[in-house]
Design a protein around this motif. Structure first.
Motif, mmCIF file in Angstrom:
data_model
loop_
_atom_site.group_PDB
_atom_site.id
_atom_site.type_symbol
_atom_site.label_atom_id
_atom_site.label_comp_id
_atom_site.label_asym_id
_atom_site.label_seq_id
_atom_site.Cartn_x
_atom_site.Cartn_y
_atom_site.Cartn_z
ATOM 1 N N GLU A 53 7.989 4.032 7.378
ATOM 2 C CA GLU A 53 7.480 3.646 6.004
ATOM 3 C C GLU A 53 6.102 2.792 6.616
ATOM 4 O O GLU A 53 5.153 2.980 5.832
ATOM 5 N N ASP A 54 6.271 1.898 7.691
ATOM 6 C CA ASP A 54 5.069 1.282 8.002
ATOM 7 C C ASP A 54 3.887 2.288 8.539
ATOM 8 O O ASP A 54 2.844 2.103 7.837
ATOM 9 N N LYS A 55 4.357 3.307 9.091
ATOM 10 C CA LYS A 55 3.137 4.245 9.284
ATOM 11 C C LYS A 55 2.552 4.832 8.017
ATOM 12 O O LYS A 55 1.463 5.127 7.775
ATOM 13 N N VAL A 56 3.587 5.324 7.309
ATOM 14 C CA VAL A 56 2.924 5.646 5.792
ATOM 15 C C VAL A 56 1.905 5.011 5.173
ATOM 16 O O VAL A 56 1.070 5.343 4.463
ATOM 17 N N ASP A 57 2.638 3.591 5.276
ATOM 18 C CA ASP A 57 1.935 2.581 4.444
ATOM 19 C C ASP A 57 0.437 2.625 4.882
ATOM 20 O O ASP A 57 -0.525 2.512 4.114
ATOM 21 N N GLU A 58 0.498 2.614 6.282
ATOM 22 C CA GLU A 58 -0.880 2.482 6.820
ATOM 23 C C GLU A 58 -1.844 3.749 6.309
ATOM 24 O O GLU A 58 -3.058 3.476 6.086
ATOM 25 N N GLU A 59 -1.127 4.857 6.590
ATOM 26 C CA GLU A 59 -1.690 6.114 6.308
ATOM 27 C C GLU A 59 -2.135 6.253 4.748
ATOM 28 O O GLU A 59 -3.185 6.479 4.373
ATOM 29 N N TRP A 60 -1.022 5.793 3.921
ATOM 30 C CA TRP A 60 -1.498 5.723 2.438
ATOM 31 C C TRP A 60 -2.563 4.806 1.983
ATOM 32 O O TRP A 60 -3.483 5.276 1.258
ATOM 33 N N ASP A 61 -2.858 3.678 2.696
ATOM 34 C CA ASP A 61 -3.927 2.960 2.575
ATOM 35 C C ASP A 61 -5.232 3.625 2.761
ATOM 36 O O ASP A 61 -6.349 3.409 1.768
ATOM 37 N N ASP A 62 -5.390 4.220 3.910
ATOM 38 C CA ASP A 62 -6.335 4.972 4.165
ATOM 39 C C ASP A 62 -6.550 6.168 3.305
ATOM 40 O O ASP A 62 -8.038 6.020 2.795
ATOM 41 N N ILE A 63 -5.786 6.640 2.776
ATOM 42 C CA ILE A 63 -6.002 7.980 1.945
ATOM 43 C C ILE A 63 -6.294 7.609 0.671
ATOM 44 O O ILE A 63 -6.991 8.014 -0.051
ATOM 45 N N SER A 64 -5.486 6.457 0.390
ATOM 46 C CA SER A 64 -5.717 6.193 -1.257
ATOM 47 C C SER A 64 -7.168 5.728 -1.239
ATOM 48 O O SER A 64 -7.897 5.671 -2.183
ATOM 49 N N GLU A 65 -7.573 5.242 -0.158
ATOM 50 C CA GLU A 65 -8.905 4.195 -0.047
ATOM 51 C C GLU A 65 -10.116 5.574 -0.202
ATOM 52 O O GLU A 65 -10.958 5.564 -0.917
ATOM 53 N N GLU A 66 -9.783 6.439 0.529
ATOM 54 C CA GLU A 66 -10.683 7.626 1.148
ATOM 55 C C GLU A 66 -10.857 8.154 -0.467
ATOM 56 O O GLU A 66 -11.966 8.562 -0.667
ATOM 57 N N TYR A 67 -9.750 8.495 -0.906
ATOM 58 C CA TYR A 67 -9.757 9.376 -2.353
ATOM 59 C C TYR A 67 -9.929 8.378 -3.577
ATOM 60 O O TYR A 67 -9.981 9.200 -4.563
ATOM 61 N N ASP A 68 -9.928 7.347 -3.465
ATOM 62 C CA ASP A 68 -9.712 6.411 -4.713
ATOM 63 C C ASP A 68 -8.590 6.812 -5.544
ATOM 64 O O ASP A 68 -8.650 6.942 -6.544
ATOM 65 N N LEU A 69 -7.373 6.794 -4.940
ATOM 66 C CA LEU A 69 -6.046 7.217 -5.496
ATOM 67 C C LEU A 69 -5.462 6.200 -6.337
ATOM 68 O O LEU A 69 -4.674 6.577 -7.287
#
Lengths: 897, 238
Positions: free
Chosen positions: A176-192
């Motif tokens: 979960e910690d890893k995904v949260d971090e990854e998700w933050d990056d991705i959602s920011e990248e693609y403005d999700l």
């Protein structure tokens, strides 16, 4: 009773017929051209609109790395975003669970075995057995007999269960910690996590294609890239200008424009992907009005690129890699381009999440409103039409000024009559109306005739011009009320107001002043003192001073025409210059870009071709300054930049310098286009992501063929998160034969570099020639009208001078030399102005497009552009000389009153 | 001094000067006189006496510095530019020394240019007959002699049936015989249509055909008298 003054108008027309004929013919021609452009434009837009409906046009398309499953298609069609976080979590949990399970199982096995061994050893010790071999045997035996039961027992134990749960919990927490971090990056990248996101439900259609090699003259060499679709496609359909759709496996239909360009006709045989096909149809695809191979191409290429269709059976057998292209159509259509941008933004986000979840790379995404192949032709036609419109309005304004000057001269000549009429009670308005009537009538005649030829002759010329460039559907002429307004009302309004302004101000004087021929608004100024030149020189200067307004209009006209001549000669020169210089600067004959660096068996794709060298490349986007971006010129707000990673000691990219991460060399085209220099900062971003990279320009690499950046391959792989040794393709001066076509995504060759200019030359070259001659005629018309005014104004002086004994030659020198000098000096000056304007305009034009080449005019072009103007003057001067010679001596005496 | 009881045109204390400072020149220095309706009035004087300036001010194409003009009780100074134009249009006819005909209109059309301005114009054909231009009606000005052109210009002024016919040296550019013919025509029109005629001339002989003679010198009225022994224009000698 009608105003009897009006009877003068037709008589004046007849008496001065050569002058008015020139003006009417000129106006008819100019208005005819604009009218033809507008009618052609409106007719073609109507045809394009109806073909969009008939052809079931897409709202956009995208290409994926792999084929979608039916379920995936249904999911994408909802327009909803996939839950990427959930997907990542599931994926993470699954992996973590597996790891925990494996770890737990092996730990348990170890513990159970240990427990059994410990029990056996305790027993042995109690029995006094000390022989280690015997103990080992007893342990082995005990494990063999009790292990399974013990394992099952252990698994049931609360202790084990707790330990396992703890392990799971811990592992999940880590995931979960890893995904949260990854998700933050991705959602920011693609403005999700966009709060304004709205699902845009669509219908998807498979629209797969192959990019095959076309050899239209069967000489065994590849001439063209032919993009082939299935003939049974339900979307983005083609209309047939000639022939029909293919019905058997050896039949093919290709684009009409391309066929015409390369000389292929119905019934011809062409080789495609190594197989022979018979051309049975010449078509125009609704989504390929211009043959843009890629949406980022600076210019379409109806020579080197082609589209077409084959039967589904033939399609299956095509040899090259299949492109998984999908077409989408919104269930609810956007109302305009602005809404289309919103729709597309939302849909793209949803699509990106899907591609992430499906682990299927999004390779291309083009919404219809940004699709060059769809929008280039209509917006080019639009742009041409408005540009020609503006040009014509400027010319009509010039004519209006010439008219105003002619009328002013008439007013001066008829000063006493006007004084008498005003003294008798004619109002200023009546006289203004009277003097306005001639320009207005001439304009009406010009507009009516112009529209007539516009609707008949010029429309066809214009339409042919576009049919020679674009793959357009068949059209029918439509009646265009807006064209009527633009070609009739605007010229009339221009003529009306310019003349109204000049004539009203001329007639503002009192009747008495008219009676006294005293038409200077201010008190008579003392005559300008001239330097002590020769008598003739001073005489000439007086002529100029006396006719300053005429000379000003002449100068303005000369500048206007020379600037256009500069364009008419400089444009083809620029194309030639680019075509000549750019390929010489090519760093390699061929760039092979692979679909993947590994083949189907996971082996790295290699070649034995001598000199072939690996390189990496990716496409990033350079944002453009919005104020330079012109809609409808084909470019968007950003430009694709190819970033190359080259091998150390590359034989193709001659760069020996060490370059730290974060530094790049940029191509000279890049530097010139955006004005970048060494040490400047670049900010390039990913195309479909929000990720951006900052670079410092380490230097300029002399390469005008593309807007590109260069860095060592190791830096490249580090910056773009690739493994050491990764590459995208091969540079090679020789043709690479030993790589299967299906692994080759694109080959960039010499033709790709010059296709921009080839195409521009093809579609504009002929037009430029015509334009040059039109300008020559325009120069004649303008100079003719103005010199006629000057000579007419001085008729009685010339006549008087003749009486005094001046020879025709001397008089010509006095009255014509100032015009000659003016024309020659201002032709030179205007050329410089024109060059500066064109260089600036070109830069703005290129900034609005993708790619780069600069304005260039050859010495020959420069001289010719000026010669055309001066030659125009020479033609007129012959007529002027005759005119001066024919002025009778009694003119001065006759008109004495 | 002539009687002023039936005055139609009144000129009171009229002053006009041109230029400024040292170059200032007083052209009219306080003129007073009146003209009765239907009178043939001659303004006589040498060049520089201010007669043309006076005529221009009466005609509303120039303005006085002081004083006023009234025609039939209407003061010109109280009118704006539009009203003055309308006044000229409805009440005045002009004949100049130069004929100022419109070159690309024929004789008849040049006369129609005057008729167009009037609410009750005279018959153009009748005017052509009276002026002896019936045979030349389709000729253009450059096909006519000076005298013929002046006839056309008289026709253009008279056809409006104006209250006042202003003539500025109408015979100035003509020979003796033609001059007499022109004067006879003006006289004829005056008699036939009852227009008031104000004629500026430097020709002493012409005063003899007038009802009312005003002599000007240095911008002043030197003599203002009725002509008791008026003779027809045809009998004038100079």
């Amino acid at each position: 009773m009608h105003n009897p003054l009006m009877k003068r108008v037709p008589r004046e027309l007849l008496k001065e017929w050569p002058k008015y004929l020139v003006v009417i013919v000129f106006m008819t021609f100019m208005i005819g051209v604009v009218s033809g452009m507008y009618v052609g434009h409106d007719s073609m837009v109507a045809a394009i609109d109806s073909s969009k409906a008939a052809g079931n046009q897409e709202d956009g398309n995208f290409e994926l790395e792999k084929k979608l499953t039916d379920t995936q298609i249904k999911e994408i069609e909802t327009g909803d975003m996939a839950d990427v976080r959930d997907f990542l979590l599931d994926k993470g949990y699954e992996e973590a669970d597996k790891k925990v399970e494996e770890a737990a199982a092996s730990e348990l096995k170890k513990t159970v075995k240990q427990n059994i061994e410990d029990a056996v050893r305790a027993q042995c010790q109690a029995l006094g057995v000390t022989d280690e071999t015997a103990i080992q045997d007893a342990v082995e035996k005990a494990i063999g007999e009790n292990y399974d039961a013990a394992l099952t027992e252990a698994k049931k134990s609360d202790e084990y269960k707790k330990a396992l749960d703890d392990a799971y919990e811990k592992a999940h927490k880590e995931v979960e910690d890893k995904v949260d971090e990854e998700w933050d990056d991705i959602s920011e990248e693609y403005d999700l996590e966009d709060a304004d996101f709205v699902s845009r439900p669509v219908t998807l259609h498979e629209h797969f294609f192959h990019n095959e090699e076309e050899d239209y003259n069967s000489d065994g060499r590849k001439d063209t890239t032919l993009r082939l679709y299935r003939s049974d496609s339900e979307v983005d359909k083609a209309s047939f200008n000639e022939g029909r759709a293919p019905e058997s496996e050896d039949e093919i239909a290709i684009d009409r424009m391309h066929a015409a360009n390369v000389g292929v006709s119905l019934g011809d045989e062409i080789t495609v992907g190594g197989r022979k096909f018979k051309v049975v149809g010449l078509l125009a695809y609704v989504n390929y009005m211009t043959l843009h191979e890629k949406n980022t191409d600076l210019m379409f290429d109806a020579f080197g690129f082609d589209v077409g269709m084959v039967t589904p059976e033939a399609f299956e057998k095509l040899p090259s890699a299949l492109h998984y292209s999908y077409v989408f159509q919104y269930d609810k259509k956007p109302a305009d381009d602005i809404e289309a941008a919103d729709f597309s933004g939302d849909f793209m986000k949803a699509l990106i999440t899907r591609s992430a979840v499906y682990e299927n790379d999004l390779k291309d995404y083009v919404p219809e409103y940004l699709n060059q192949a769809v929008n280039f032709a209509p917006s080019d036609i639009e742009g041409d039409t408005s540009a020609t419109g503006i040009l014509v309005y400027i010319l009509i304004a010039v004519i209006a000024f010439i008219f105003a000057i002619m009328v002013s001269n008439t007013v001066e000549k008829e000063s006493a009559v006007i004084g008498t009429l005003r003294a008798s009670g004619y109002t200023r308005s009546e006289l203004t109306r009277h003097y306005m009537s001639m320009p207005i009538i001439v304009t009406i005649i010009g507009a009516v005739l112009g529209n007539l030829v516009g609707y008949t002759l010029f429309k066809d010329i214009v339409v042919d011009l576009y049919y020679n460039s674009y793959s357009l559907p068949k059209y029918e002429t439509v009646w265009s009320p807006s064209a009527m307004v633009k070609t009739t009302v605007i010229p009339l309004v221009l003529m009306f107001f310019i003349n109204l302004f000049v004539i009203r101000s001329k007639l503002r004087l009192s009747p008495l002043k008219f009676l006294r021929h005293d038409l200077k608004k201010t008190r008579r100024q003392r005559a300008v003192r001239l330097p002590k030149w020769s008598f003739l020189a001073r005489f000439r200067l007086r002529v100029v001073l006396q006719n300053i307004p005429d000379y000003l209009v002449l100068i303005f006209g000369v500048i206007l025409i020379e600037v256009m001549l500069c364009f008419a000669f400089g444009f083809p020169d620029s194309l030639d210059h680019y075509a000549e210089t750019a390929p010489k600067m090519l760093f390699t004959e061929n760039q092979y870009i692979l679909t993947d660096m590994k083949d189907d068996d996971g082996e790295i794709i290699t070649t034995e071709t001598p000199g072939a060298e690996r390189f990496s490349s990716t496409t990033l986007v350079q944002q453009k300054q919005t104020d330079f971006s012109m809609r409808g010129t084909g470019g968007g707000l950003s430009e694709d930049i190819t970033v190359y990673g080259y091998e150390t000691n590359s034989r193709y990219i001659d760069m020996r310098e060490e370059m730290p991460d974060g530094q790049v060399y940029i191509s000279s085209a890049y530097a010139k286009k955006y004005g970048f220099g060494k040490g400047d900062r670049l900010s390039l971003s990913e195309k479909y992501e929000k990720k951006s990279y900052d670079f410092t320009v380490a230097g300029i690499y002399g390469y005008d063929g593309a807007v590109a950046a260069f860095m060592p391959q190791d830096n490249f792989n580090r910056i773009f998160d690739k493994d050491k040794g990764d590459f995208s393709g091969y540079f090679s001066d020789e043709k690479i034969e030993d790589i299967d076509n299906k692994y080759v995504a694109t080959v960039i060759t010499r033709q790709d570099i010059t296709k921009v200019t080839d195409q521009l030359d093809h579609s504009m070259g002929g037009f430029m020639k015509v334009f040059q001659y039109v300008l020559f005629i325009l120069a004649i018309v303008l100079i003719y009208l103005l010199t006629k005014i000057i000579i007419e104004k001085n008729e009685s002086s010339i006549s008087m001078a003749k009486i005094l004994g001046f020879k025709n030659r001397e008089l010509s020198a006095i009255y014509m030399l100032p015009t000659a000098v003016t024309v020659i000096i201002f032709t030179g000056v205007s050329f410089l102005i024109g060059y500066a304007i064109m260089a600036g305009l070109f830069k703005i034009f290129m900034l609005s497009m993708d790619g780069w080449f600069r304005f260039y005019i050859s010495p020959r072009g420069a001289i010719l552009s000026m010669l055309f103007m001066v030659a125009g003057y020479l033609v007129v001067s012959l007529a002027d000389f005759r005119r001066i010679r024919k002025i009778p001596m009694d003119e001065a005496l006759k008109n004495i009153e | 001094m002539a009687g002023e009881s039936t005055s139609f045109l009144e000129i009171r204390n009229l002053k006009k000067s041109f230029g400024k400072g040292e170059t200032r020149q007083e052209v009219l220095r306080g003129m007073d006189f009146s003209v009765a309706k239907g009178e043939f009035c001659v303004l006589l004087g040498p060049s520089g006496s201010g007669k043309s300036t006076l005529l221009n001010i009466i005609g509303g194409i120039d303005t006085p510095d002081e004083g006023y003009i009234s025609i039939n009780g209407d003061k010109l100074e109280e009118m704006d530019e539009k009203a003055i134009t309308l006044y000229r249009r409805k009440h005045l006819g002009y004949v100049f020394q130069m004929y100022n005909l419109i070159p690309n209109l024929n004789v008849k059309e040049n006369i129609e240019v005057g008729a167009y301005l009037s609410d009750n114009p005279l018959d153009v054909d009748e005017i052509l007959d009276i002026l002896g231009l019936a045979d030349h009606r389709y000729k253009y000005p450059n096909q006519l002699s000076g005298g013929q052109q002046q006839r056309v210009s008289i026709g253009r002024a008279v056809v409006k049936n104006p209250d006042i016919l202003m003539c500025d040296e109408p015979t100035g550019a003509l020979d003796y015989k033609t001059s007499k013919e022109i004067l006879a025509l003006i006289e004829n029109c005056n008699r036939k249509y009852g227009n008031t005629v104000v004629m500026v001339t430097h020709n002493e002989a012409i005063r003899r055909m007038a009802d009312h003679v005003i002599r000007l010198r240095d911008g002043m009225v030197r003599q203002n008298e009725r002509n008791i022994e008026k003779i027809p224009a045809a009998e004038l000698e100079w």
